[in-house]
Design a protein around this motif. Structure first.
Motif, PDB file in Angstrom:
ATOM      1  N   SER A   1      -5.951   6.863  -1.838  1.00  0.00           N
ATOM      2  CA  SER A   1      -4.948   6.516  -0.796  1.00  0.00           C
ATOM      3  C   SER A   1      -3.745   7.551  -1.324  1.00  0.00           C
ATOM      4  CB  SER A   1      -4.277   5.198  -0.654  1.00  0.00           C
ATOM      5  OG  SER A   1      -3.735   4.754  -1.867  1.00  0.00           O
TER       6      SER A   1
ATOM      7  N   PRO B   1       0.749  -1.300  -0.026  1.00  0.00           N
ATOM      8  CA  PRO B   1       0.088   0.126   0.098  1.00  0.00           C
ATOM      9  C   PRO B   1       0.738   1.205  -0.104  1.00  0.00           C
ATOM     10  CG  PRO B   1      -0.839  -1.642   1.391  1.00  0.00           C
ATOM     11  CD  PRO B   1       0.340  -2.129   1.191  1.00  0.00           C
TER      12      PRO B   1
ATOM     13  N   ASN C   1      -5.826   1.729   8.767  1.00  0.00           N
ATOM     14  CA  ASN C   1      -6.768   1.525   7.620  1.00  0.00           C
ATOM     15  C   ASN C   1      -7.250   2.934   7.087  1.00  0.00           C
ATOM     16  OD1 ASN C   1      -6.630  -1.218   6.947  1.00  0.00           O
ATOM     17  ND2 ASN C   1      -8.067  -1.527   8.295  1.00  0.00           N
TER      18      ASN C   1
ATOM     19  N   TRP D   1     -11.180   5.363   3.319  1.00  0.00           N
ATOM     20  CA  TRP D   1     -12.000   4.949   2.127  1.00  0.00           C
ATOM     21  C   TRP D   1     -12.158   3.442   2.404  1.00  0.00           C
ATOM     22  CZ3 TRP D   1      -7.165   7.482   2.729  1.00  0.00           C
ATOM     23  CH2 TRP D   1      -6.266   6.609   2.553  1.00  0.00           C
ATOM     24  N   ARG D   2     -11.529   2.668   3.218  1.00  0.00           N
ATOM     25  CA  ARG D   2     -11.815   1.047   3.274  1.00  0.00           C
ATOM     26  C   ARG D   2     -13.117   1.061   3.780  1.00  0.00           C
ATOM     27  NH1 ARG D   2      -7.231  -1.848   4.227  1.00  0.00           N
ATOM     28  NH2 ARG D   2      -8.329  -3.754   4.299  1.00  0.00           N
TER      29      ARG D   2
ATOM     30  N   SER E   1      -9.418  -0.062  -1.775  1.00  0.00           N
ATOM     31  CA  SER E   1      -8.317  -0.738  -1.062  1.00  0.00           C
ATOM     32  C   SER E   1      -7.169   0.479  -0.899  1.00  0.00           C
ATOM     33  CB  SER E   1      -7.448  -1.901  -2.261  1.00  0.00           C
ATOM     34  OG  SER E   1      -6.909  -0.992  -3.099  1.00  0.00           O
ATOM     35  N   ASP E   2      -6.146   0.101  -0.237  1.00  0.00           N
ATOM     36  CA  ASP E   2      -5.052   1.029   0.004  1.00  0.00           C
ATOM     37  C   ASP E   2      -4.331   1.229  -0.913  1.00  0.00           C
ATOM     38  OD1 ASP E   2      -5.843   1.641   2.896  1.00  0.00           O
ATOM     39  OD2 ASP E   2      -4.954  -0.138   3.493  1.00  0.00           O
TER      40      ASP E   2
END
Length: 283
Positions: free
Chosen positions: A104, A13, A89, A92-93, A98-99
């Motif tokens: 992100s 990430p 986290n 947005w999760r 996803s990251d």
């Protein structure tokens, strides 16, 4: 390096990659090789390499690295904050993202430069405009997915009005402003662009539709800068089947040059706002 937004599971990430870069900079600042760091930390050489590539170390390992890189303990707090951000986290999760995607990266960015010839930039969209765009799309999405994507888009816009404010410099092709969406939707959308352009951190320019062929016709793209000067600038391109983000310095430099060339051909800010006002009154 070009990374596909699809099939990026092997890539750490974004926040962890940033943490790895920070540790690499600290090591290089004191003139220490990876091998020397591994010896002093009693890590394997491959472990130091993996950490600098985005594998998050344990907290005690992270503290040990700050120590051997000569950082006084009184200066650790900003680095510990970065470590905590890499661990948690992102907001947005909760919306199913996803990251590893664009949101992100934007969340960590200090400046976004965006050229758009397809849609109003997401950071300037109204909820009704976003709804209209999703409704016109041929992609099959559940109602829940669409609602989540719109909610994410609206929340992203908080960065424009909260501190530290995100700097947004956008160039919009005039054809985007003439899209056939419901008139009341487009009027409100154009009004929001004008309103946002009054923010000191937002710059909006329009690329006239009647100019000669130009490189912007190859497609939309985004450039992201980050608070730390040593963090690499990233170019992001979304296309019909996914997206890519680009970190290779030469490719990012080419994207930056293209943005600057489009800026030279765009209307100035004052003339752009006059055009937006005229279009809103005619819609």
């Amino acid at each position: 390096m070009v990374s596909s937004a699809q099939g990026r599971s092997a890539q750490p990430p974004f926040r962890r990659r940033q943490l790895g870069r920070t540790l690499r900079r600290l090591r290089e600042r004191v003139g220490m090789t990876q091998h020397e760091a591994a010896t002093r930390l009693e890590f394997s050489l491959s472990k130091v390499s993996r950490i600098e590539s985005g594998q998050r170390p344990g907290l005690h390992e992270f503290r040990a690295m700050l120590d051997i890189y000569g950082l006084p303990s009184g200066d650790w707090e900003p680095y510990l904050d970065e470590y905590r951000r890499a661990k948690e986290n992102g907001w947005w999760r909760a919306y199913g993202l996803s990251d590893q995607g664009y949101v992100s990266m934007e969340d960590e960015a200090s400046r976004v430069r965006e050229f758009q010839n397809g849609f109003i930039p997401g950071l300037l969209q109204t909820e009704a405009y976003a709804e209209a765009i999703f409704a016109a799309s041929g992609m099959l999405r559940s109602r829940h997915t669409i609602e989540n994507q719109i909610a994410v888009r609206m929340r992203r816009q908080d960065r424009l009005t909260t501190q530290p404010a995100l700097r947004l410099d956008t160039i919009i092709d005039e054809t985007v402003l003439r899209q056939r969406v419901p008139p009341q939707v487009m009027r409100a959308q154009l009004a929001l662009i004008v309103e946002r352009s009054n923010l000191p951190n937002v710059r909006v320019r329009v690329l006239p539709r009647d100019i000669e062929p130009h490189d912007g016709q190859y497609g939309a793209f985004i450039l992201l800068d980050f608070p730390e000067p040593a963090d690499p600038e990233i170019a992001y391109v979304e296309h019909a089947f996914g997206s890519v983000h680009i970190e290779e310095a030469e490719d990012v430099r080419a994207a930056r040059l293209r943005f600057d060339q489009l800026a030279e051909r765009a209307l100035g800010e004052t003339d752009s706002l006059r055009l937006l006002d005229r279009l809103a009154s005619r819609t």
